[in-house]
Design a protein around this motif. Structure first.
Motif, mmCIF file in Angstrom:
data_model
loop_
_atom_site.group_PDB
_atom_site.id
_atom_site.type_symbol
_atom_site.label_atom_id
_atom_site.label_comp_id
_atom_site.label_asym_id
_atom_site.label_seq_id
_atom_site.Cartn_x
_atom_site.Cartn_y
_atom_site.Cartn_z
ATOM 1 N N CYS A 63 12.706 23.422 24.391
ATOM 2 C CA CYS A 63 14.125 23.133 24.161
ATOM 3 C C CYS A 63 14.992 24.384 24.277
ATOM 4 C CB CYS A 63 14.275 22.513 22.779
ATOM 5 S SG CYS A 63 15.983 22.293 22.282
ATOM 6 N N VAL B 11 17.841 24.876 23.033
ATOM 7 C CA VAL B 11 18.616 25.142 21.829
ATOM 8 C C VAL B 11 17.739 25.783 20.757
ATOM 9 C CG1 VAL B 11 20.007 24.140 19.966
ATOM 10 C CG2 VAL B 11 20.226 23.257 22.303
ATOM 11 N N CYS B 12 16.605 25.139 20.448
ATOM 12 C CA CYS B 12 15.818 25.613 19.306
ATOM 13 C C CYS B 12 14.415 26.088 19.678
ATOM 14 C CB CYS B 12 15.733 24.518 18.252
ATOM 15 S SG CYS B 12 14.665 23.149 18.735
ATOM 16 N N CYS C 211 14.322 16.715 22.450
ATOM 17 C CA CYS C 211 13.825 17.555 21.359
ATOM 18 C C CYS C 211 14.129 16.871 20.032
ATOM 19 C CB CYS C 211 14.505 18.918 21.396
ATOM 20 S SG CYS C 211 14.061 19.958 19.992
ATOM 21 N N CYS D 54 16.166 19.123 17.306
ATOM 22 C CA CYS D 54 17.619 19.344 17.305
ATOM 23 C C CYS D 54 18.404 18.222 17.981
ATOM 24 C CB CYS D 54 17.962 20.679 17.964
ATOM 25 S SG CYS D 54 17.728 20.688 19.750
HETATM 26 ZN ZN LIG Z 1 15.647 21.596 20.131
#
Ligand SMILES: [Zn+2]
Ligand SMILES: [Zn+2]
Length: 277
Positions: A172, A174-175, A195, A198
Motif C-alpha cells: 500500500c 499510504v501505509c 488495503c 487504511c
Molecule cells: Zn494502506
C-alpha cells in the motif's frame, strides 16, 4: 449514519442469510463499521507527519507515505478507539477481553508497542508476551482496526494525488501494508488491490504477484469455489502466497471489500490447505 454505511449494513444482512456460518463475525464487523464512522467523523487533522512537498518524490522512490518505524506518532486518539473496540469484544468474548484489559492495566500488554510491532514484519507477536494465540488474533484485529479511521483520513487527503501519479508496487502506498483482497473493475477488468489497514485501493497489473513481483504466467494461477467466478483466489507458485480477487462486474453491484473479506474466510482456509499463505 451516512448512506454508504447504511448500504454496507444491508449488504452485511444479505451475507448473513446466505453465509450463516459467518453471522457472528459479520455482526461484529457491522458494529465495528458503525464505531469506525463515528470516530472518523471526529478527526480533523492528520496524526501522521507527512511532508506535503515531497509526496511525489517519496512515492517514486517506492516509499509509502507513512513510515511507522521511524515516526513517533501521537496514538492517543487511536487508543481511545481501540478501547471502544474492546467494548465490542466484551459483549462477544467476555473472558478473553477481560484478560486483555487486565494485561493492558498491568503493563503486560502495551498498545503503542503493539501498533509499532504490527508494522515491523519480524515482530508479529512482540508486545504481547504472555497472551495466548486466540487472544493474539482478536488483539491483532483490534489493533489494526484502531488505526483505520486516522489512516482513512490520510487517504482522504492524499489518495487523489497518489492515484494520479500511479503506484505499481504490491504494497500500500499510504501505509505500506500488503493487501489481502482485490477486485476487478471496468469493462477491461483492471485489477485494484485493497488495503484493509487504511482503506486505500490502487491499480495493479493483473498478471503479476503483488508479493514477489513474479510475472510469469505459468507460475501464476487461480482457483474458484464451485465454479463461482465472482470469487477467486490468485496464487503464486514462486512465493506461495495468495490474494482473494472479486469480480462483481456482472453481478451489477459494487464489492464492499471490508465485508467481502470477512464473508470469504472459506477462501482463506482453502488457500491455506493448498499450502499458500
Ligand atoms: Zn494502506
Ligand atoms: Zn509471488
Amino acid at each position: 449514519m451516512a448512506k454508504g454505511l447504511r448500504e454496507t449494513l444491508q449488504v452485511i444482512e444479505r451475507h448473513k442469510s446466505t453465509n450463516p456460518q459467518y453471522s457472528e463475525l459479520l455482526d461484529i464487523l457491522g458494529e465495528i463499521l458503525i464505531l469506525r464512522e463515528e470516530h472518523r467523523d471526529k478527526i480533523t487533522k492528520s496524526l501522521f507527519p507527512i511532508d506535503e512537498a515531497h509526496i511525489e518524490a517519496k512515492l517514486q522512490g517506492g516509499l509509502p507515505l507513512i513510515d511507522f518505524s521511524s515516526a513517533r506518532i501521537d496514538l492517543e486518539e487511536p487508543k481511545r478507539f481501540f478501547l471502544s473496540l474492546l467494548e465490542i469484544g466484551k459483549k462477544r468474548n467476555p473472558v478473553e477481553t477481560e484478560q486483555i484489559l487486565k494485561d493492558l492495566a498491568d503493563g503486560r500488554l502495551n498498545y503503542e508497542a503493539m501498533v509499532y510491532d504490527s508494522f515491523t514484519s519480524a515482530g508479529e507477536e512482540a508486545g504481547t508476551e504472555g497472551a495466548d494465540d486466540d487472544t493474539i488474533d482478536l488483539l491483532k484485529f483490534f489493533v489494526e482496526e484502531s488505526l483505520r479511521p486516522s489512516l482513512e483520513f490520510v487517504t482522504g487527503l492524499y489518495g487523489g494525488r497518489i492515484t494520479k501519479m500511479g503506484w505499481d508496487e504490491g504494497y500500500c502506498p499510504v501505509c505500506g501494508r500488503m493487501p489481502k483482497i482485490g477486485h476487478l473493475v471496468d469493462k477491461e477488468g483492471k485489477r485494484h488491490l485493497f488495503c484493509s489497514q487504511c482503506g486505500f485501493e490502487w491499480r495493479f497489473r493483473r498478471v503479476k504477484c503483488p508479493f514477489c513481483g513474479n510475472e510469469e504466467q505459468q507460475s501464476l494461477s487461480y482457483f474458484t469455489v464451485e465454479g463461482d467466478e465472482r470469487y477467486r483466489v490468485d496464487v503464486c507458485d514462486v512465493c506461495k502466497r495468495y490474494i482473494k480477487t472479486l469480480d462483481f462486474r456482472n453481478a451489477g453491484e459494487e464489492a464492499i471489500l471490508d465485508v467481502e473479506d470477512v464473508a470469504t474466510l472459506h477462501l482463506d482456509m482453502l488457500a491455506h490447505e493448498e499450502g499458500y499463505n
